[in-house]
Write an enzyme that holds these catalytic residues in place. Structure first.
Site: not given
Ligand SMILES: O=C(CO)COP(=O)(O)O
Ligand SMILES: [Zn+2]
Length: 210
Positions: A74, A120
């Site tokens: 991501e 908050y």
């Molecule tokens: O939350 C995740 C994908 O949306 C985890 O992916 P990654 O392990 O590649 O960071």
């Molecule tokens: Zn994720």
């Protein structure tokens, strides 16, 4: 803070979130802006409970992998937010239980998944736009977030989970925790007669800090 201090901070804040159940398994990812303008990110597939300060990923603003383990799938959407929101210096993406549950509901307001009922939430997050469902790692998530990054501090990926920004990693984590608890309350209160904050009460909270 130095790069070494920022690496240690990422490891300890991730472990803290893992130990308190905000992150489980290998889900979620973190990033922060380094003093040299590059970005520190969690490696793909890594557990928040077992990060190693020496193997965290470093990427540049174009997504080139400079050092450490292979970055999160991501990382492109993290970089899209940094490019479009200069006030953002850190990002937390979670699959936390209550926000992810909320993200699976039909009929969410695409402009704001949680109508404000506590101060908050307004002070830390303000509004929670919903990004239509895309598979994890889809480059289109970056495009969707780039379009909204200048206007919002947090986002809800439909059927997936939250993306939360901050002025530093502590701030982003605090914002993410506040948002997760707000989602928990929203689901607890579902079907009950909530007294929502009025428009005037919301306006009075905006820009007052935290
Ligand atoms: O939350 C995740 C994908 O949306 C985890 O992916 P990654 O392990 O590649 O960071
Ligand atoms: Zn994720």
């Amino acid at each position: 803070m130095t790069e070494q201090q920022l690496r240690a901070q990422m490891v300890s804040l991730a472990r803290s979130m893992f130990e308190r159940g905000y992150a489980t398994g290998g889900a979620g990812n973190l990033s922060l802006k380094l003093p040299d303008g590059n970005f520190l990110a969690t490696p793909t597939g890594s557990s928040f409970g077992r990060l190693d300060a020496n193997t965290l990923s470093v990427v540049d603003i174009d997504g080139n992998h400079l050092s450490g383990d292979k970055p999160s799938k991501e990382v492109a959407f993290h970089l899209a937010i940094y490019r479009n929101n200069p006030a953002c210096n850190a990002i937390v993406h979670l699959h936390s239980t209550y926000l992810t549950a909320l993200s699976c509901l039909e009929g969410l307001d695409p402009d704001n998944a949680i109508r404000p009922f506590t101060p908050y939430y307004v002070m830390r997050v303000g509004q929670l736009p919903v990004i239509p469902y895309l598979r994890p790692g889809d480059p289109q998530i970056a495009t969707e977030l780039a379009n909204r990054a200048g206007d919002y501090r947090a986002f809800l990926l439909a059927n997936h989970g939250p993306v939360v920004t901050g002025t530093d990693l502590c701030d982003a984590v605090d914002n993410a925790e506040e948002l997760e608890e707000t989602a928990k309350l929203a689901l607890m209160l579902d079907g009950k007669a909530i007294r929502y904050l009025t428009a005037a009460e919301v306006t009075a909270l905006k820009g007052r800090g935290k």
